[in-house]
Motif scaffolding. Structure first.
Motif, PDB file in Angstrom:
ATOM      1  N   ARG A 234       0.826  -1.212   0.000  1.00 28.63           N
ATOM      2  CA  ARG A 234       0.000   0.000   0.000  1.00 28.63           C
ATOM      3  C   ARG A 234       0.859   1.260   0.000  1.00 28.63           C
ATOM      4  NH1 ARG A 234      -4.843   0.047   4.144  1.00 28.63           N
ATOM      5  NH2 ARG A 234      -5.545   1.616   2.634  1.00 28.63           N
ATOM      6  N   SER A 235       2.011   1.208   0.654  1.00 26.27           N
ATOM      7  CA  SER A 235       2.876   2.393   0.694  1.00 26.27           C
ATOM      8  C   SER A 235       3.716   2.526  -0.576  1.00 26.27           C
ATOM      9  CB  SER A 235       3.792   2.342   1.922  1.00 26.27           C
ATOM     10  OG  SER A 235       4.653   1.221   1.869  1.00 26.27           O
ATOM     11  N   GLU A 236       4.191   1.403  -1.104  1.00 28.71           N
ATOM     12  CA  GLU A 236       5.031   1.434  -2.305  1.00 28.71           C
ATOM     13  C   GLU A 236       4.216   1.655  -3.570  1.00 28.71           C
ATOM     14  OE1 GLU A 236       8.276   1.254  -2.837  1.00 28.71           O
ATOM     15  OE2 GLU A 236       8.966   0.908  -0.782  1.00 28.71           O
ATOM     16  N   ARG A 237       2.974   1.134  -3.587  1.00 27.18           N
ATOM     17  CA  ARG A 237       2.106   1.196  -4.763  1.00 27.18           C
ATOM     18  C   ARG A 237       2.862   0.813  -6.035  1.00 27.18           C
ATOM     19  NH1 ARG A 237      -2.594   0.119  -3.710  1.00 27.18           N
ATOM     20  NH2 ARG A 237      -2.995   0.634  -5.897  1.00 27.18           N
ATOM     21  N   PRO A 238       3.318  -0.421  -6.125  1.00 25.10           N
ATOM     22  CA  PRO A 238       4.071  -0.842  -7.313  1.00 25.10           C
ATOM     23  C   PRO A 238       3.209  -0.786  -8.569  1.00 25.10           C
ATOM     24  CG  PRO A 238       3.426  -2.736  -6.004  1.00 25.10           C
ATOM     25  CD  PRO A 238       3.094  -1.528  -5.182  1.00 25.10           C
ATOM     26  N   ASP A 239       3.865  -0.537  -9.698  1.00 27.82           N
ATOM     27  CA  ASP A 239       3.155  -0.546 -10.982  1.00 27.82           C
ATOM     28  C   ASP A 239       2.624  -1.942 -11.290  1.00 27.82           C
ATOM     29  OD1 ASP A 239       3.682   2.170 -11.575  1.00 27.82           O
ATOM     30  OD2 ASP A 239       5.691   1.636 -12.253  1.00 27.82           O
ATOM     31  N   VAL A 240       3.432  -2.951 -10.948  1.00 23.42           N
ATOM     32  CA  VAL A 240       3.100  -4.348 -11.236  1.00 23.42           C
ATOM     33  C   VAL A 240       3.727  -5.225 -10.168  1.00 23.42           C
ATOM     34  CG1 VAL A 240       3.291  -6.250 -12.904  1.00 23.42           C
ATOM     35  CG2 VAL A 240       3.109  -3.921 -13.734  1.00 23.42           C
ATOM     36  N   VAL A 241       3.058  -6.308  -9.829  1.00 23.52           N
ATOM     37  CA  VAL A 241       3.643  -7.334  -8.966  1.00 23.52           C
ATOM     38  C   VAL A 241       3.927  -8.577  -9.806  1.00 23.52           C
ATOM     39  CG1 VAL A 241       3.144  -9.006  -7.131  1.00 23.52           C
ATOM     40  CG2 VAL A 241       2.664  -6.581  -6.783  1.00 23.52           C
ATOM     41  N   TYR A 242       5.128  -9.118  -9.652  1.00 24.84           N
ATOM     42  CA  TYR A 242       5.427 -10.427 -10.237  1.00 24.84           C
ATOM     43  C   TYR A 242       5.429 -11.440  -9.108  1.00 24.84           C
ATOM     44  CZ  TYR A 242       7.253 -14.266 -12.856  1.00 24.84           C
ATOM     45  OH  TYR A 242       7.362 -15.490 -13.454  1.00 24.84           O
ATOM     46  N   ASN A 243       4.566 -12.442  -9.206  1.00 26.42           N
ATOM     47  CA  ASN A 243       4.445 -13.468  -8.178  1.00 26.42           C
ATOM     48  C   ASN A 243       5.395 -14.626  -8.477  1.00 26.42           C
ATOM     49  OD1 ASN A 243       3.518 -15.433  -6.298  1.00 26.42           O
ATOM     50  ND2 ASN A 243       2.037 -16.172  -7.816  1.00 26.42           N
ATOM     51  N   ALA A 244       6.408 -14.816  -7.636  1.00 27.85           N
ATOM     52  CA  ALA A 244       7.346 -15.928  -7.804  1.00 27.85           C
ATOM     53  C   ALA A 244       7.121 -17.020  -6.772  1.00 27.85           C
ATOM     54  CB  ALA A 244       8.788 -15.414  -7.714  1.00 27.85           C
ATOM     55  N   LEU A 245       5.998 -16.962  -6.058  1.00 27.16           N
ATOM     56  CA  LEU A 245       5.693 -17.976  -5.047  1.00 27.16           C
ATOM     57  C   LEU A 245       5.234 -19.272  -5.718  1.00 27.16           C
ATOM     58  CD1 LEU A 245       3.567 -15.724  -2.675  1.00 27.16           C
ATOM     59  CD2 LEU A 245       5.886 -16.549  -2.212  1.00 27.16           C
ATOM     60  N   HIS A 246       5.602 -20.402  -5.109  1.00 24.73           N
ATOM     61  CA  HIS A 246       5.172 -21.704  -5.605  1.00 24.73           C
ATOM     62  C   HIS A 246       4.283 -22.376  -4.564  1.00 24.73           C
ATOM     63  CE1 HIS A 246       8.094 -20.892  -8.585  1.00 24.73           C
ATOM     64  NE2 HIS A 246       9.138 -21.180  -7.839  1.00 24.73           N
ATOM     65  N   GLY A 247       3.480 -23.322  -5.025  1.00 27.42           N
ATOM     66  CA  GLY A 247       2.676 -24.096  -4.090  1.00 27.42           C
ATOM     67  C   GLY A 247       1.574 -23.264  -3.453  1.00 27.42           C
ATOM     68  N   LYS A 248       1.184 -23.658  -2.241  1.00 33.04           N
ATOM     69  CA  LYS A 248       0.115 -22.979  -1.532  1.00 33.04           C
ATOM     70  C   LYS A 248       0.423 -21.502  -1.399  1.00 33.04           C
ATOM     71  CE  LYS A 248      -2.757 -23.453   2.599  1.00 33.04           C
ATOM     72  NZ  LYS A 248      -2.940 -24.151   3.884  1.00 33.04           N
ATOM     73  N   HIS A 249      -0.574 -20.663  -1.477  1.00 30.08           N
ATOM     74  CA  HIS A 249      -0.517 -19.207  -1.426  1.00 30.08           C
ATOM     75  C   HIS A 249      -0.050 -18.617  -2.758  1.00 30.08           C
ATOM     76  CE1 HIS A 249       0.061 -19.445   3.238  1.00 30.08           C
ATOM     77  NE2 HIS A 249      -1.160 -19.770   2.838  1.00 30.08           N
ATOM     78  N   GLY A 250       0.927 -19.249  -3.404  1.00 30.38           N
ATOM     79  CA  GLY A 250       1.405 -18.725  -4.676  1.00 30.38           C
ATOM     80  C   GLY A 250       0.599 -19.201  -5.860  1.00 30.38           C
ATOM     81  N   GLU A 251      -0.019 -20.402  -5.750  1.00 26.42           N
ATOM     82  CA  GLU A 251      -0.721 -20.975  -6.888  1.00 26.42           C
ATOM     83  C   GLU A 251      -2.187 -21.301  -6.618  1.00 26.42           C
ATOM     84  OE1 GLU A 251       1.773 -23.499  -9.632  1.00 26.42           O
ATOM     85  OE2 GLU A 251       2.897 -23.825  -7.782  1.00 26.42           O
ATOM     86  N   ASP A 252      -2.633 -21.160  -5.380  1.00 29.92           N
ATOM     87  CA  ASP A 252      -4.019 -21.535  -5.062  1.00 29.92           C
ATOM     88  C   ASP A 252      -4.994 -20.364  -5.111  1.00 29.92           C
ATOM     89  OD1 ASP A 252      -3.353 -20.121  -2.795  1.00 29.92           O
ATOM     90  OD2 ASP A 252      -3.786 -21.738  -1.376  1.00 29.92           O
ATOM     91  N   GLY A 253      -4.517 -19.193  -5.508  1.00 22.78           N
ATOM     92  CA  GLY A 253      -5.374 -18.013  -5.606  1.00 22.78           C
ATOM     93  C   GLY A 253      -5.247 -17.064  -4.427  1.00 22.78           C
ATOM     94  N   THR A 254      -4.482 -17.449  -3.392  1.00 26.80           N
ATOM     95  CA  THR A 254      -4.375 -16.606  -2.193  1.00 26.80           C
ATOM     96  C   THR A 254      -3.755 -15.260  -2.498  1.00 26.80           C
ATOM     97  OG1 THR A 254      -4.203 -18.531  -0.739  1.00 26.80           O
ATOM     98  CG2 THR A 254      -3.377 -16.437   0.116  1.00 26.80           C
ATOM     99  N   ILE A 255      -2.549 -15.258  -3.071  1.00 23.43           N
ATOM    100  CA  ILE A 255      -1.862 -13.985  -3.328  1.00 23.43           C
ATOM    101  C   ILE A 255      -2.566 -13.221  -4.445  1.00 23.43           C
ATOM    102  CG2 ILE A 255      -0.180 -14.809  -5.047  1.00 23.43           C
ATOM    103  CD1 ILE A 255       0.547 -12.425  -2.086  1.00 23.43           C
ATOM    104  N   GLN A 256      -3.134 -13.958  -5.399  1.00 24.38           N
ATOM    105  CA  GLN A 256      -3.823 -13.297  -6.513  1.00 24.38           C
ATOM    106  C   GLN A 256      -5.075 -12.557  -6.035  1.00 24.38           C
ATOM    107  OE1 GLN A 256      -2.785 -16.475  -6.461  1.00 24.38           O
ATOM    108  NE2 GLN A 256      -1.314 -16.688  -8.140  1.00 24.38           N
ATOM    109  N   SER A 257      -5.853 -13.202  -5.153  1.00 23.99           N
ATOM    110  CA  SER A 257      -7.060 -12.535  -4.655  1.00 23.99           C
ATOM    111  C   SER A 257      -6.698 -11.327  -3.793  1.00 23.99           C
ATOM    112  CB  SER A 257      -7.928 -13.523  -3.866  1.00 23.99           C
ATOM    113  OG  SER A 257      -7.225 -14.055  -2.766  1.00 23.99           O
ATOM    114  N   LEU A 258      -5.589 -11.415  -3.069  1.00 24.36           N
ATOM    115  CA  LEU A 258      -5.134 -10.277  -2.270  1.00 24.36           C
ATOM    116  C   LEU A 258      -4.766  -9.102  -3.170  1.00 24.36           C
ATOM    117  CD1 LEU A 258      -4.230  -8.949   0.381  1.00 24.36           C
ATOM    118  CD2 LEU A 258      -2.000 -10.069   0.085  1.00 24.36           C
TER     119      LEU A 258
END
Length: 317
Positions: A32-56
């Motif tokens: 929220r403070s950095e407000r990045p232009d884009v996030v690249y998700n490099a997480l694998h497995g749970k949280h990275g691929e199950d929709g957790t980080i994407q929904s956030l």
């Protein structure tokens, strides 16, 4: 972390300012403070691929590379492939060429409170071909909890181990053949497959230990023609069939930007094992190997994905 390091270096090489973050209590305040232009998700497995980080990220309104949360959630379930393909084929009217192992899907609660363990003797009749069968968690990665079960006597222990990783288990046909990973770049009808990578464990199965130690596996990028057929023309036709099957699965799920489809060519069909919405990016991972085999630099590929995500902007699903 190793994938994240490679991604950071590749994007910095392309001229981006990169802020590496991990999933801890500071993640949302920092985003929220950095407000990045884009996030690249490099997480694998749970949280990275199950929709957790994407929904956030969708909730925060921050554009990101990769598939939407709803797509990730569906693809995370290894039992969802047949329904996704059936729906896709109904919509397109195409016969399709991807296949998958037949099996059964059972919940932990069925074993714990409904007596499903007493019916394991039915597996030989319910799974085409009987033993050996593959027992694996319905959700997960890195082959954790995956077993080749050769008899009913081994089945109970394998199911319990798989359920230690997940609340659901899949018991399905054991498929022999050429093990392949096919990476895909793009979205929808603009998606294209990169050269298939052939996976040959030096001993035993392509299990968790082999996936974590590149010295235990030989990789061939692209797949060797002789692994598919002794006839070169036939081998090229089989490879084209494999890539068509992969793109069918990719589009059936609605994957976006990039992904990897793992499968086994059994000599007649491409039998799809699972879908990965966040492929590994380490120096020995399969996606970078496929890029190299296709004459692409990882930096250029990731730069294009990031640029496309920035242009697309935040998508609320």
């Amino acid at each position: 972390l190793a994938s994240g390091k490679v991604v950071c270096e590749a994007l910095e090489e392309a001229g981006h300012k990169v802020v590496p973050l991990d999933t801890n209590a500071d993640l949302v305040p920092t985003l929220r403070s950095e407000r990045p232009d884009v996030v690249y998700n490099a997480l694998h497995g749970k949280h990275g691929e199950d929709g957790t980080i994407q929904s956030l990220l969708e909730f925060l309104g921050i554009p990101f590379v990769g598939s939407p949360a709803s797509v990730c959630h569906r693809a995370w379930n290894k039992d969802a492939l047949h329904s996704a393909l059936a729906k896709y084929r109904d919509l397109t009217g195409e016969e399709g060429c991807a296949s998958w192992p037949q099996g059964v899907y059972l919940a932990r609660d069925a074993f714990k409170g409904m007596g499903a363990a007493t019916a394991l003797d039915m597996v030989a009749d319910r799974v085409i071909g009987g033993y050996p069968v593959c027992v694996k968690p319905a959700h997960g990665g890195s082959a954790l909890g995956v077993h080749k079960v050769k008899s009913q006597e081994e089945l109970g222990e394998a199911v319990l181990d798989a359920l230690s990783y997940d609340d659901h288990v899949v018991i399905e046909q054991w498929i022999e053949g050429v093990e392949l990973a096919v990476s895909v770049i793009g979205t929808g009808w603009d998606a294209h497959a990169l050269p298939p990578v052939e996976i040959v464990p030096k001993r035993g199965l392509y299990d968790t230990a082999a996936r974590m130690d590149a010295s235990l596996v030989d990789y061939y990028a692209p797949v060797r023609n002789e692994s598919l057929s002794s006839n070169e023309a036939d081998a090229q036709a089989i490879r084209a069939e494999i890539e068509r099957a992969v793109l069918e699965v990719y589009r059936a799920y609605g994957l976006r930007d990039l992904g990897r489809i793992d499968l086994i060519w059994d000599g007649a069909q491409a039998r799809v094992m699972e879908t990965n919405v966040s492929p590994g990016m380490t120096e020995t991972s399969l996606f970078p190997a496929a890029c190299k085999a296709g004459g692409l630099s990882l930096s250029a590929v990731l730069n294009e994905l990031v640029s496309n995500a920035k242009e697309r902007g935040a998508v609320f699903c």
